[in-house]
Design a protein around this motif. Sequence first.
Motif, PDB file in Angstrom:
ATOM      1  N   GLU A 188       0.834  -1.209   0.000  1.00 56.58           N
ATOM      2  CA  GLU A 188       0.000   0.000   0.000  1.00 56.58           C
ATOM      3  C   GLU A 188       0.865   1.255   0.000  1.00 56.58           C
ATOM      4  O   GLU A 188       0.603   2.208  -0.752  1.00 56.58           O
ATOM      5  CB  GLU A 188      -0.911  -0.009   1.226  1.00 56.58           C
ATOM      6  N   LYS A 189       1.897   1.266   0.823  1.00 52.30           N
ATOM      7  CA  LYS A 189       2.796   2.424   0.894  1.00 52.30           C
ATOM      8  C   LYS A 189       3.474   2.671  -0.448  1.00 52.30           C
ATOM      9  O   LYS A 189       3.692   3.828  -0.854  1.00 52.30           O
ATOM     10  CB  LYS A 189       3.852   2.188   1.974  1.00 52.30           C
ATOM     11  N   ALA A 190       3.781   1.589  -1.151  1.00 55.40           N
ATOM     12  CA  ALA A 190       4.464   1.698  -2.446  1.00 55.40           C
ATOM     13  C   ALA A 190       3.516   2.065  -3.579  1.00 55.40           C
ATOM     14  O   ALA A 190       3.946   2.217  -4.728  1.00 55.40           O
ATOM     15  CB  ALA A 190       5.169   0.386  -2.762  1.00 55.40           C
ATOM     16  N   GLY A 191       2.219   2.218  -3.277  1.00 52.57           N
ATOM     17  CA  GLY A 191       1.269   2.686  -4.277  1.00 52.57           C
ATOM     18  C   GLY A 191       0.436   1.613  -4.934  1.00 52.57           C
ATOM     19  O   GLY A 191      -0.295   1.882  -5.894  1.00 52.57           O
ATOM     20  N   CYS A 192       0.508   0.383  -4.427  1.00 50.28           N
ATOM     21  CA  CYS A 192      -0.249  -0.721  -5.022  1.00 50.28           C
ATOM     22  C   CYS A 192      -1.689  -0.717  -4.511  1.00 50.28           C
ATOM     23  O   CYS A 192      -1.957  -0.385  -3.352  1.00 50.28           O
ATOM     24  CB  CYS A 192       0.431  -2.041  -4.668  1.00 50.28           C
ATOM     25  N   ASP A 193      -2.616  -1.083  -5.371  1.00 54.37           N
ATOM     26  CA  ASP A 193      -4.014  -1.278  -4.986  1.00 54.37           C
ATOM     27  C   ASP A 193      -4.096  -2.625  -4.268  1.00 54.37           C
ATOM     28  O   ASP A 193      -4.061  -3.681  -4.900  1.00 54.37           O
ATOM     29  CB  ASP A 193      -4.895  -1.269  -6.234  1.00 54.37           C
ATOM     30  N   LEU A 287       1.229   5.080   7.800  1.00 50.61           N
ATOM     31  CA  LEU A 287      -0.069   4.931   7.138  1.00 50.61           C
ATOM     32  C   LEU A 287      -1.197   4.980   8.158  1.00 50.61           C
ATOM     33  O   LEU A 287      -1.048   4.525   9.293  1.00 50.61           O
ATOM     34  CB  LEU A 287      -0.130   3.603   6.382  1.00 50.61           C
TER      35      LEU A 287
END
Length: 289
Positions: A188-193, A287
């Motif tokens: 999530e932090k890396a931008g993945c859904d 987050l």
Amino acid sequence: MNVGFIGLGRMGSGCCSNIIAKGHRVVVYDLAAGAMQAFRGRAQLARNANEVFEETDVTILSLPGYPEVEAVTAGFLEKPVQGKGVVDISTSSPVSSRRIHERFKAAGGRYLDAPLTGTPAMAAEGTLVVNVGGDVEDYTYYKPLIESFAKTSHYIGPSGSGNIAKLVSNYLAIMYEALYAECFPLAEKAGCDVAKLFEIISDSGVNCGMYQNTVPKMCIRKTFDRGFLLDYCLKDLSYFKLLFDEHKAPSLLLDAGINLFKLGHALGLGQEDASAVAKVSYNNLGLDV
């Protein structure tokens, strides 16, 4: 059979109620007076643990852990033990179970480690599974009693084997949660859904029941409904560590898991659900939960 029952908590109360329903005379004790009062009129209320042991043929223990089991059984061993038995349904240390078994056997008694697999609701329904360690003839003798509060039971092997089976099972489940708790917050932090990631992995060989039950609530909905407590995970991991230490074996993955759950405890998550261990990662990554 006259049955004693010590420890009327979330699991113990359901088990004890089922034993009573099967027609056994039961003597109960718990440190919490309120827990005992729930059995007034259905069972004899004892003044202490030793009274339970003295008044009955077999005593069932449902206690928080092996220190409590050792303390209670030490009191029993100061009394006449010949012909009496103890069935410990707590999740305990196999090292401790073997030690207590040897003492009871030397005194002419019986001792089984018989930890439970299931939930408090299953305890109330009588649908638990019990894995048993000890002398096989003792298991055969107490099997009808055990299956008065469980759906089924399995004889695993010599003393300590029941707790070994339980700790291996819990270790696998806990470490699955630890893996999910690290992977999905980072994704999530890396931008993945993460919802899409969950669907993709669901269609792979990594999919399993644990994955389906844990990841959606832990990492998608981020709801941490209280069930098996984080502190219980830490306890079970520490008991498994004792087994590694006994055999002088390295426990590299286990040590990492213990450290993760210790961090969760230090953050005040000990009385939350085990899935709250993900909050350690969310906190480290900045987050929101």
